[in-house]
Write a protein that holds these residues in place. Structure first.
Motif, PDB file in Angstrom:
ATOM      1  N   MET A 101     -12.729 -23.244   1.400  1.00 40.34           N
ATOM      2  CA  MET A 101     -11.575 -22.476   0.924  1.00 40.34           C
ATOM      3  C   MET A 101     -11.889 -20.986   0.911  1.00 40.34           C
ATOM      4  O   MET A 101     -11.145 -20.173   1.436  1.00 40.34           O
ATOM      5  N   HIS A 102     -13.062 -20.646   0.300  1.00 37.84           N
ATOM      6  CA  HIS A 102     -13.441 -19.241   0.241  1.00 37.84           C
ATOM      7  C   HIS A 102     -13.688 -18.694   1.637  1.00 37.84           C
ATOM      8  O   HIS A 102     -13.328 -17.564   1.942  1.00 37.84           O
ATOM      9  N   ALA A 103     -14.332 -19.495   2.500  1.00 40.21           N
ATOM     10  CA  ALA A 103     -14.608 -19.045   3.867  1.00 40.21           C
ATOM     11  C   ALA A 103     -13.314 -18.802   4.627  1.00 40.21           C
ATOM     12  O   ALA A 103     -13.191 -17.839   5.381  1.00 40.21           O
ATOM     13  N   SER A 104     -12.322 -19.710   4.444  1.00 48.01           N
ATOM     14  CA  SER A 104     -11.036 -19.556   5.115  1.00 48.01           C
ATOM     15  C   SER A 104     -10.321 -18.298   4.649  1.00 48.01           C
ATOM     16  O   SER A 104      -9.758 -17.549   5.456  1.00 48.01           O
ATOM     17  N   GLN A 105     -10.345 -18.048   3.328  1.00 49.24           N
ATOM     18  CA  GLN A 105      -9.723 -16.845   2.804  1.00 49.24           C
ATOM     19  C   GLN A 105     -10.442 -15.601   3.316  1.00 49.24           C
ATOM     20  O   GLN A 105      -9.809 -14.603   3.676  1.00 49.24           O
ATOM     21  N   GLY A 106     -11.785 -15.668   3.349  1.00 46.97           N
ATOM     22  CA  GLY A 106     -12.552 -14.532   3.836  1.00 46.97           C
ATOM     23  C   GLY A 106     -12.233 -14.215   5.285  1.00 46.97           C
ATOM     24  O   GLY A 106     -12.113 -13.057   5.669  1.00 46.97           O
ATOM     25  N   ARG A 107     -12.064 -15.274   6.104  1.00 45.42           N
ATOM     26  CA  ARG A 107     -11.734 -15.043   7.507  1.00 45.42           C
ATOM     27  C   ARG A 107     -10.351 -14.446   7.649  1.00 45.42           C
ATOM     28  O   ARG A 107     -10.139 -13.540   8.470  1.00 45.42           O
ATOM     29  N   SER A 108      -9.375 -14.922   6.853  1.00 45.11           N
ATOM     30  CA  SER A 108      -8.016 -14.376   6.925  1.00 45.11           C
ATOM     31  C   SER A 108      -7.997 -12.899   6.562  1.00 45.11           C
ATOM     32  O   SER A 108      -7.373 -12.085   7.245  1.00 45.11           O
ATOM     33  N   VAL A 109      -8.719 -12.556   5.487  1.00 44.83           N
ATOM     34  CA  VAL A 109      -8.799 -11.151   5.094  1.00 44.83           C
ATOM     35  C   VAL A 109      -9.506 -10.345   6.174  1.00 44.83           C
ATOM     36  O   VAL A 109      -9.092  -9.232   6.524  1.00 44.83           O
ATOM     37  N   GLY A 110     -10.578 -10.922   6.731  1.00 42.96           N
ATOM     38  CA  GLY A 110     -11.316 -10.237   7.785  1.00 42.96           C
ATOM     39  C   GLY A 110     -10.467  -9.970   9.014  1.00 42.96           C
ATOM     40  O   GLY A 110     -10.529  -8.887   9.605  1.00 42.96           O
ATOM     41  N   LEU A 111      -9.647 -10.943   9.406  1.00 44.31           N
ATOM     42  CA  LEU A 111      -8.768 -10.739  10.562  1.00 44.31           C
ATOM     43  C   LEU A 111      -7.735  -9.657  10.284  1.00 44.31           C
ATOM     44  O   LEU A 111      -7.417  -8.836  11.152  1.00 44.31           O
ATOM     45  N   GLY A 112      -7.216  -9.648   9.044  1.00 48.94           N
ATOM     46  CA  GLY A 112      -6.263  -8.607   8.676  1.00 48.94           C
ATOM     47  C   GLY A 112      -6.898  -7.221   8.745  1.00 48.94           C
ATOM     48  O   GLY A 112      -6.293  -6.263   9.249  1.00 48.94           O
ATOM     49  N   LEU A 113      -8.138  -7.121   8.268  1.00 46.65           N
ATOM     50  CA  LEU A 113      -8.848  -5.842   8.319  1.00 46.65           C
ATOM     51  C   LEU A 113      -9.152  -5.437   9.760  1.00 46.65           C
ATOM     52  O   LEU A 113      -9.044  -4.254  10.124  1.00 46.65           O
ATOM     53  N   ALA A 114      -9.530  -6.415  10.603  1.00 44.20           N
ATOM     54  CA  ALA A 114      -9.813  -6.116  12.007  1.00 44.20           C
ATOM     55  C   ALA A 114      -8.561  -5.619  12.726  1.00 44.20           C
ATOM     56  O   ALA A 114      -8.621  -4.687  13.539  1.00 44.20           O
ATOM     57  N   LEU A 115      -7.421  -6.231  12.417  1.00 43.33           N
ATOM     58  CA  LEU A 115      -6.161  -5.784  13.018  1.00 43.33           C
ATOM     59  C   LEU A 115      -5.800  -4.381  12.536  1.00 43.33           C
ATOM     60  O   LEU A 115      -5.347  -3.538  13.315  1.00 43.33           O
ATOM     61  N   ALA A 116      -5.996  -4.126  11.236  1.00 43.35           N
ATOM     62  CA  ALA A 116      -5.716  -2.797  10.694  1.00 43.35           C
ATOM     63  C   ALA A 116      -6.608  -1.753  11.350  1.00 43.35           C
ATOM     64  O   ALA A 116      -6.165  -0.633  11.653  1.00 43.35           O
ATOM     65  N   SER A 117      -7.873  -2.109  11.590  1.00 49.99           N
ATOM     66  CA  SER A 117      -8.788  -1.188  12.245  1.00 49.99           C
ATOM     67  C   SER A 117      -8.340  -0.894  13.676  1.00 49.99           C
ATOM     68  O   SER A 117      -8.359   0.257  14.126  1.00 49.99           O
ATOM     69  N   ALA A 118      -7.929  -1.942  14.404  1.00 50.02           N
ATOM     70  CA  ALA A 118      -7.462  -1.752  15.778  1.00 50.02           C
ATOM     71  C   ALA A 118      -6.220  -0.869  15.812  1.00 50.02           C
ATOM     72  O   ALA A 118      -6.080   0.001  16.676  1.00 50.02           O
ATOM     73  N   LEU A 119      -5.314  -1.094  14.858  1.00 44.03           N
ATOM     74  CA  LEU A 119      -4.103  -0.263  14.788  1.00 44.03           C
ATOM     75  C   LEU A 119      -4.457   1.189  14.495  1.00 44.03           C
ATOM     76  O   LEU A 119      -3.890   2.114  15.090  1.00 44.03           O
ATOM     77  N   SER A 120      -5.405   1.396  13.573  1.00 42.92           N
ATOM     78  CA  SER A 120      -5.788   2.759  13.199  1.00 42.92           C
ATOM     79  C   SER A 120      -6.501   3.472  14.332  1.00 42.92           C
ATOM     80  O   SER A 120      -6.167   4.614  14.680  1.00 42.92           O
ATOM     81  N   PHE A 121      -7.493   2.809  14.928  1.00 47.43           N
ATOM     82  CA  PHE A 121      -8.203   3.407  16.058  1.00 47.43           C
ATOM     83  C   PHE A 121      -7.253   3.630  17.238  1.00 47.43           C
ATOM     84  O   PHE A 121      -7.339   4.639  17.942  1.00 47.43           O
ATOM     85  N   GLY A 122      -6.340   2.674  17.457  1.00 46.33           N
ATOM     86  CA  GLY A 122      -5.428   2.767  18.593  1.00 46.33           C
ATOM     87  C   GLY A 122      -4.486   3.945  18.523  1.00 46.33           C
ATOM     88  O   GLY A 122      -4.002   4.428  19.555  1.00 46.33           O
ATOM     89  N   GLY A 123      -4.211   4.438  17.325  1.00 42.18           N
ATOM     90  CA  GLY A 123      -3.297   5.577  17.182  1.00 42.18           C
ATOM     91  C   GLY A 123      -3.964   6.917  17.395  1.00 42.18           C
ATOM     92  O   GLY A 123      -3.278   7.953  17.412  1.00 42.18           O
ATOM     93  N   SER A 124      -5.277   6.935  17.576  1.00 37.87           N
ATOM     94  CA  SER A 124      -5.970   8.217  17.692  1.00 37.87           C
ATOM     95  C   SER A 124      -5.564   8.978  18.950  1.00 37.87           C
ATOM     96  O   SER A 124      -5.335  10.190  18.909  1.00 37.87           O
ATOM     97  N   GLY A 125      -5.466   8.271  20.073  1.00 35.18           N
ATOM     98  CA  GLY A 125      -5.131   8.933  21.321  1.00 35.18           C
ATOM     99  C   GLY A 125      -3.735   9.528  21.322  1.00 35.18           C
ATOM    100  O   GLY A 125      -3.500  10.616  21.868  1.00 35.18           O
ATOM    101  N   VAL A 126      -2.789   8.823  20.702  1.00 33.81           N
ATOM    102  CA  VAL A 126      -1.411   9.300  20.661  1.00 33.81           C
ATOM    103  C   VAL A 126      -1.306  10.601  19.871  1.00 33.81           C
ATOM    104  O   VAL A 126      -0.519  11.486  20.208  1.00 33.81           O
ATOM    105  N   ALA A 127      -2.110  10.725  18.817  1.00 35.16           N
ATOM    106  CA  ALA A 127      -2.095  11.952  18.024  1.00 35.16           C
ATOM    107  C   ALA A 127      -2.950  13.045  18.663  1.00 35.16           C
ATOM    108  O   ALA A 127      -2.646  14.231  18.545  1.00 35.16           O
ATOM    109  N   ALA A 128      -4.036  12.644  19.338  1.00 39.84           N
ATOM    110  CA  ALA A 128      -4.947  13.635  19.914  1.00 39.84           C
ATOM    111  C   ALA A 128      -4.400  14.242  21.208  1.00 39.84           C
ATOM    112  O   ALA A 128      -4.625  15.429  21.478  1.00 39.84           O
ATOM    113  N   LYS A 129      -3.682  13.463  22.004  1.00 44.76           N
ATOM    114  CA  LYS A 129      -3.216  13.967  23.296  1.00 44.76           C
ATOM    115  C   LYS A 129      -2.317  15.190  23.160  1.00 44.76           C
ATOM    116  O   LYS A 129      -2.505  16.171  23.906  1.00 44.76           O
TER     117      LYS A 129
END
Length: 326
Positions: A1-29
């Motif tokens: 149960m804890h491992a499943s919750q940890g993975r769900s939170v981890g995936l959410g954080l990984a997606l948030a990181s990808a979204l944040s990093f992905g916006g850098s070029g649009v603002a920098a260009k």
């Protein structure tokens, strides 16, 4: 149960990181088009984030004594190395080719796990990497610039290796009883990275007047300072924080595959905000990257006794992650 919750939170954080990093070029260009040198934008990004996190660095100053190698490695590879290698690469080869080579990182991670750490690699993780890399080739339309430069390719490969170091060091910092606080690691990593980038970027030649004016985003005037704030606070501070926390709840290789979404996010945001329209192959490629990320994250074995497998949730992820004071 804890491992499943940890993975769900981890995936959410990984997606948030990808979204944040992905916006850098649009603002920098728009800043680059307004007159800033690309390397100056990189330096402003790292130095600005380092200044924001100075109070955090002071709070975690004990890391300088307890984990100096981790901090130096994070600053050298995860901040300065990947940026310097990537920008040097795109000065010699097409951006799409450089991006594709850089995002071979997840595949290199699997090689690290299999041959250096000598841990078995799950089929799901391997299939996810293959799909993600194939999708990235379509997203960046690698066939549009097939004139290769050997040095440029080596520099792009250097960026990929630095990306691998980012995930490995993020995971390594969470090990042991004296696990390093992620905020402290990120704060000192950015400080060290900014210092290492200074002689390369030469910020004393920066045209500061550009930041006092406006840049144009698909013809719409936007404050240059506002764009820089986005690059510093969202695309750097928030991106590194969520990325490091994601690695600590997932495994480096799964987080690495999910991070491939950064290129898809960057392409979509460029379409929406900069008017750079997507082609059919790019849309198909984005779907393949999504499929690869989904397949890779399913590689966690159901049985806890299955032993260490690439793509599994580390045992430490079942415990609360060090709360922030990436």
């Amino acid at each position: 149960m804890h491992a499943s919750q940890g993975r769900s939170v981890g995936l959410g954080l990984a997606l948030a990181s990808a979204l944040s990093f992905g916006g850098s070029g649009v603002a920098a260009k728009p800043l680059i088009e307004a007159g800033l040198d690309p390397l100056h934008v990189v330096w402003l990004r790292a130095a600005g984030a380092a200044v924001v996190l100075l109070p955090v660095a002071w709070r975690h100053r004990g890391l300088l004594r307890s984990r100096p190698a981790l901090l130096l490695g994070f600053g050298l590879f995860a901040v300065a190395g990947v940026q310097a290698c990537y920008f040097a690469a795109i000065s010699r080869i097409p951006v799409g080719v450089a991006l594709l080579v850089e995002y071979l990182g997840p595949a290199l991670l699997l090689g690290w796990v299999r041959f250096v750490q000598r841990r078995p690699v799950t089929r799901a993780a391997a299939v996810g990497v293959v799909l993600a890399v194939t999708g990235l080739a379509c997203v960046v339309e690698v066939w549009a610039g097939l004139g290769f430069d050997a040095l440029g390719l080596l520099l792009a490969l250097g960026a990929a290796c630095c990306q691998v170091a980012y995930f490995v060091l993020s995971d390594h910092g969470s090990k042991g009883e004296d696990a390093a606080d992620p905020l402290g690691v990120i704060a000192y990593g950015l400080l060290i990275g900014a210092a290492l980038l200074t002689p390369v970027a030469r910020p004393w030649q920066l045209d500061w007047t550009v930041l006092a004016g406006e840049a144009r985003m698909d013809g719409v005037p936007v404050s240059a300072v506002l764009l820089l704030a986005w690059v510093v606070l969202i695309a750097t501070v928030a991106a590194y924080l969520t990325g490091v926390l994601a690695v600590r709840r997932l495994s480096p290789q799964v987080a690495g595959v999910v991070a491939c979404l950064e290129a898809v996010v960057a392409t979509v945001l460029a379409w929406v905000l900069l008017g750079e329209h997507l082609s059919a192959p790019q849309i198909v490629g984005g779907a393949l990257v999504l499929a690869g990320a989904f397949i890779a994250q399913t590689s966690t074995p159901k049985a806890p006794s299955a032993g260490p497998v690439a793509g599994s949730v580390p045992e430490s992820s079942e415990l609360p992650v060090s709360s922030p004071a990436a």
